[in-house]
Design a protein around this motif. Structure first.
Motif, PDB file in Angstrom:
ATOM      1  N   ASP A 138       0.823  -1.209   0.000  1.00  0.00           N
ATOM      2  CA  ASP A 138       0.000   0.000   0.000  1.00  0.00           C
ATOM      3  C   ASP A 138       0.855   1.257   0.000  1.00  0.00           C
ATOM      4  N   ILE A 139       1.977   1.204   0.707  1.00  0.00           N
ATOM      5  CA  ILE A 139       2.873   2.366   0.742  1.00  0.00           C
ATOM      6  C   ILE A 139       3.442   2.644  -0.645  1.00  0.00           C
ATOM      7  N   LEU A 140       3.856   1.579  -1.351  1.00  0.00           N
ATOM      8  CA  LEU A 140       4.392   1.767  -2.700  1.00  0.00           C
ATOM      9  C   LEU A 140       3.322   2.290  -3.649  1.00  0.00           C
ATOM     10  N   LYS A 141       2.103   1.761  -3.526  1.00  0.00           N
ATOM     11  CA  LYS A 141       1.021   2.240  -4.379  1.00  0.00           C
ATOM     12  C   LYS A 141       0.711   3.708  -4.100  1.00  0.00           C
ATOM     13  N   LYS A 142       0.722   4.088  -2.832  1.00  0.00           N
ATOM     14  CA  LYS A 142       0.453   5.474  -2.481  1.00  0.00           C
ATOM     15  C   LYS A 142       1.519   6.396  -3.045  1.00  0.00           C
ATOM     16  N   ALA A 143       2.778   5.941  -2.996  1.00  0.00           N
ATOM     17  CA  ALA A 143       3.857   6.748  -3.568  1.00  0.00           C
ATOM     18  C   ALA A 143       3.661   6.924  -5.066  1.00  0.00           C
ATOM     19  N   ARG A 144       3.175   5.871  -5.742  1.00  0.00           N
ATOM     20  CA  ARG A 144       2.911   5.976  -7.177  1.00  0.00           C
ATOM     21  C   ARG A 144       1.790   6.964  -7.452  1.00  0.00           C
ATOM     22  N   GLU A 145       0.747   6.911  -6.650  1.00  0.00           N
ATOM     23  CA  GLU A 145      -0.381   7.812  -6.836  1.00  0.00           C
ATOM     24  C   GLU A 145       0.021   9.253  -6.599  1.00  0.00           C
ATOM     25  N   GLU A 146       0.917   9.480  -5.633  1.00  0.00           N
ATOM     26  CA  GLU A 146       1.374  10.833  -5.358  1.00  0.00           C
ATOM     27  C   GLU A 146       2.153  11.424  -6.523  1.00  0.00           C
ATOM     28  N   LYS A 147       2.726  10.540  -7.339  1.00  0.00           N
ATOM     29  CA  LYS A 147       3.441  11.001  -8.530  1.00  0.00           C
ATOM     30  C   LYS A 147       2.532  11.058  -9.755  1.00  0.00           C
ATOM     31  N   LYS A 148       1.218  10.983  -9.511  1.00  0.00           N
ATOM     32  CA  LYS A 148       0.211  11.133 -10.563  1.00  0.00           C
ATOM     33  C   LYS A 148       0.390  10.111 -11.663  1.00  0.00           C
ATOM     34  N   MET A 149       0.559   8.858 -11.250  1.00  0.00           N
ATOM     35  CA  MET A 149       0.758   7.801 -12.230  1.00  0.00           C
ATOM     36  C   MET A 149      -0.541   7.080 -12.591  1.00  0.00           C
ATOM     37  N   GLU A 150      -1.639   7.389 -11.899  1.00  0.00           N
ATOM     38  CA  GLU A 150      -2.879   6.676 -12.158  1.00  0.00           C
ATOM     39  C   GLU A 150      -3.606   7.253 -13.363  1.00  0.00           C
ATOM     40  N   LYS A 151      -4.294   6.392 -14.104  1.00  0.00           N
ATOM     41  CA  LYS A 151      -5.142   6.771 -15.233  1.00  0.00           C
ATOM     42  C   LYS A 151      -4.381   7.578 -16.270  1.00  0.00           C
ATOM     43  N   VAL A 152      -3.191   7.143 -16.592  1.00  0.00           N
ATOM     44  CA  VAL A 152      -2.380   7.797 -17.607  1.00  0.00           C
ATOM     45  C   VAL A 152      -2.349   6.915 -18.842  1.00  0.00           C
ATOM     46  N   PRO A 153      -2.497   7.485 -20.061  1.00  0.00           N
ATOM     47  CA  PRO A 153      -2.458   6.659 -21.265  1.00  0.00           C
ATOM     48  C   PRO A 153      -1.156   5.891 -21.379  1.00  0.00           C
ATOM     49  N   MET A 154      -1.205   4.782 -22.090  1.00  0.00           N
ATOM     50  CA  MET A 154      -0.044   3.896 -22.187  1.00  0.00           C
ATOM     51  C   MET A 154       1.175   4.613 -22.734  1.00  0.00           C
ATOM     52  N   GLU A 155       0.947   5.529 -23.698  1.00  0.00           N
ATOM     53  CA  GLU A 155       2.075   6.196 -24.329  1.00  0.00           C
ATOM     54  C   GLU A 155       2.897   7.003 -23.335  1.00  0.00           C
ATOM     55  N   ALA A 156       2.256   7.444 -22.264  1.00  0.00           N
ATOM     56  CA  ALA A 156       2.956   8.260 -21.273  1.00  0.00           C
ATOM     57  C   ALA A 156       3.178   7.533 -19.964  1.00  0.00           C
ATOM     58  N   LEU A 157       2.651   6.321 -19.835  1.00  0.00           N
ATOM     59  CA  LEU A 157       2.715   5.602 -18.555  1.00  0.00           C
ATOM     60  C   LEU A 157       4.026   4.860 -18.444  1.00  0.00           C
ATOM     61  N   LEU A 158       5.033   5.537 -17.947  1.00  0.00           N
ATOM     62  CA  LEU A 158       6.360   4.953 -17.781  1.00  0.00           C
ATOM     63  C   LEU A 158       6.811   5.244 -16.367  1.00  0.00           C
ATOM     64  N   GLY A 159       6.742   4.237 -15.538  1.00  0.00           N
ATOM     65  CA  GLY A 159       6.952   4.434 -14.113  1.00  0.00           C
ATOM     66  C   GLY A 159       8.332   4.928 -13.754  1.00  0.00           C
ATOM     67  N   PRO A 160       8.436   5.682 -12.674  1.00  0.00           N
ATOM     68  CA  PRO A 160       9.716   6.247 -12.264  1.00  0.00           C
ATOM     69  C   PRO A 160      10.512   5.356 -11.330  1.00  0.00           C
ATOM     70  N   ASP A 161      10.069   4.109 -11.113  1.00  0.00           N
ATOM     71  CA  ASP A 161      10.685   3.283 -10.078  1.00  0.00           C
ATOM     72  C   ASP A 161      11.326   2.011 -10.612  1.00  0.00           C
ATOM     73  N   ALA A 162      11.606   1.944 -11.917  1.00  0.00           N
ATOM     74  CA  ALA A 162      12.307   0.801 -12.517  1.00  0.00           C
ATOM     75  C   ALA A 162      11.585  -0.521 -12.289  1.00  0.00           C
ATOM     76  N   GLY A 163      10.259  -0.500 -12.260  1.00  0.00           N
ATOM     77  CA  GLY A 163       9.498  -1.728 -12.084  1.00  0.00           C
ATOM     78  C   GLY A 163       9.404  -2.194 -10.648  1.00  0.00           C
ATOM     79  N   ARG A 164       9.726  -1.340  -9.702  1.00  0.00           N
ATOM     80  CA  ARG A 164       9.735  -1.746  -8.295  1.00  0.00           C
ATOM     81  C   ARG A 164       8.337  -2.138  -7.814  1.00  0.00           C
ATOM     82  N   LEU A 165       7.327  -1.354  -8.168  1.00  0.00           N
ATOM     83  CA  LEU A 165       5.972  -1.667  -7.729  1.00  0.00           C
ATOM     84  C   LEU A 165       5.474  -2.958  -8.354  1.00  0.00           C
ATOM     85  N   GLU A 166       5.765  -3.169  -9.635  1.00  0.00           N
ATOM     86  CA  GLU A 166       5.325  -4.388 -10.302  1.00  0.00           C
ATOM     87  C   GLU A 166       5.941  -5.632  -9.665  1.00  0.00           C
TER      88      GLU A 166
END
Length: 474
Positions: A342-370
């Motif tokens: 939940d902490i990792l997901k919250k950090a992702r949400e704080e970086k406005k990563m939710e509901k972003v089109p695929m073309e721009a959805l490139l996470g800043p954490d090197a796949g850490r959340l996945e």
């Protein structure tokens, strides 16, 4: 799995005011024209939306590939004294890896000497190759579920292209690292972080780590992208798990991941040791090191589970979660299993990563959340089996982490990029042309609007692993 580099912009430069050549009179003028075309392409690229930028990468690669042979020929002519200096050469580039002086824009830095121009222009080529790697990877991830061997081969081919692009970037950074240790730069001002030996070494290490993880991705039996490609409420993929690799293959994949973790750690240390470097690159390197090490733990856990050692398998995935920073305080297993994710997901949400089109959805954490999501689901499944059937003892994570294998490189570490030069026929043409040679006068081009950026459909944070909301599988 590749860092999302920001491409620099630059101010106009006229080579004819700084250099003159008797053997190739039109070389300074022709170099000015090619550089102006590159500068214009970089400005246009910066104003595009995220999706348009991906489509524009081949054009940008063409522009810089046309300019560099002229630039390196000028450099060679200076060395051989076929070019006479008329005035001190100065150039200005936006330092994209340096620490931000204000919150909204990266600094623009002017320095003297042709080497400063060479370093920035050549590094830009490496950045473009890294961005193309991200583009190929995103295309592979977006592909629909493979229904036959041809579909599977297409995805593998795209991942191989991404790997080749990132290896090319690594060879360029290695060249720049070697060049920076043997060339003296003009001027008394310190070099920006973008052009230091330590940052080139860090970027080379990061690219080698990325290429190795891309190679592992093709054979990963539990690809981390599955966690977000499938419906978030569905766990069917965990019950229809891919074929588990043999013991030897699991150990090989784990060793490759450990090599990637070691290289990413070296990159993080190099960025931290570079005065004036930005925090985003350091954070990404740290995240990649954690992700790669956690993957190694997962491979060892998958192998242990295949041998019936469910307790050891749980210990390995718990160790991977600990590496990722998921294990947090709480009451019982619920706190350890859920709150860290939940902490990792919250950090992702704080970086406005939710509901972003695929073309721009490139996470800043090197796949850490996945990777965290995969480890979390594996632990849930294996604990349920162990608590109801096997009752195996779970070893401590500290004891397991001390037994992690050493890293194993997959690619040669001495592949150095060769700077391009003009061909004999092109030099002959420059030798017979007049100094202007019919080239357009780009030196006085308008420098306004460099900082105008089109509002994209979404932000593009640096680095990471593409995500898709489809049910596709690479």
């Amino acid at each position: 799995m590749t860092f999302a580099f920001t491409l620099p912009t630059t101010s106009p430069v006229n080579f004819t005011t700084s250099f003159a050549s008797s053997s190739a009179p039109s070389l300074p003028s022709a170099t000015t024209t090619r550089r102006a075309l590159l500068r214009d392409t970089l400005k246009r690229y910066k104003r595009l939306t995220t999706a348009e930028q991906y489509n524009n990468l081949p054009s940008l690669l063409s522009s810089i590939s046309e300019y560099l042979p002229y630039l390196y020929t000028v450099d060679a002519y200076i060395t051989s004294q076929d070019i006479a200096p008329l005035a001190e050469f100065e150039t200005e580039w936006r330092a994209v890896l340096s620490r931000r002086t204000v919150s909204t824009e990266l600094p623009r830095i002017r320095r003297k000497g042709l080497d400063y121009e060479i370093c920035f222009a050549t590094a830009t080529l490496a950045y473009v190759h890294a961005l193309r790697a991200r583009s190929f990877l995103a295309t592979a991830i977006q592909a629909p579920p493979p229904t036959d061997s041809n579909a599977t081969n297409t995805s593998v081919h795209l991942i191989n292209q991404a790997k080749d692009q990132i290896l090319t970037a690594a060879s360029i950074f290695l060249y720049l690292q070697n060049r920076s240790t043997t060339r003296e730069r003009g001027g008394s001002q310190p070099a920006p972080a973008d052009t230091t030996t330590s940052i080139y070494n860090a970027l080379w290490s990061l690219c080698m780590a990325s290429a190795t993880l891309l190679a592992v991705l093709k054979d990963d039996p539990y690809p981390s992208i599955v966690a977000l490609q499938h419906d978030k409420n569905s766990r069917e993929w965990m019950y229809k798990a891919p074929t588990v690799p043999t013991k030897v293959r699991s150990l090989l994949l784990a060793r490759l991941c450990m090599y990637s973790a070691d290289m990413a750690g070296r990159a993080a240390a190099g960025v931290a040791a570079t005065p004036g470097s930005g925090a985003e690159l350091k954070s990404y390197c740290d995240d990649m090191a954690k992700t790669a090490k956690a993957k190694a733990c997962r491979f060892l856990g998958v192998d242990a589970e295949a041998q019936g050692k469910v307790g050891e398998a749980i210990g390995w995935v718990s160790a991977g979660k600990e590496v990722l920073g998921m294990v947090v305080g709480g009451d019982g297993d619920k706190g350890k299993l859920g709150r860290g994710l939940d902490i990792l997901k919250k950090a992702r949400e704080e970086k406005k990563m939710e509901k972003v089109p695929m073309e721009a959805l490139l996470g800043p954490d090197a796949g850490r959340l996945e990777e965290a999501m995969v480890l979390n689901e594996l632990e849930r499944r294996w604990r349920k089996i162990n608590d109801s059937v096997n009752f195996h003892t779970v070893p401590s994570t500290s004891s397991l982490l001390t037994t992690l294998p050493t890293g194993r490189p997959m690619f040669p570490e001495n592949q150095i990029w060769t700077p391009p030069k003009l061909s004999s026929s092109e030099l002959l043409q420059l030798q017979t042309q007049s100094p202007n040679g019919g080239e357009l006068d780009w030196a006085g081009a308008d420098d306004s609007g460099d900082d105008i950026i089109a509002q994209p459909e979404s932000s593009m944070p640096p680095g990471g692993f593409p995500r898709s909301q489809s049910t596709g599988y690479y």
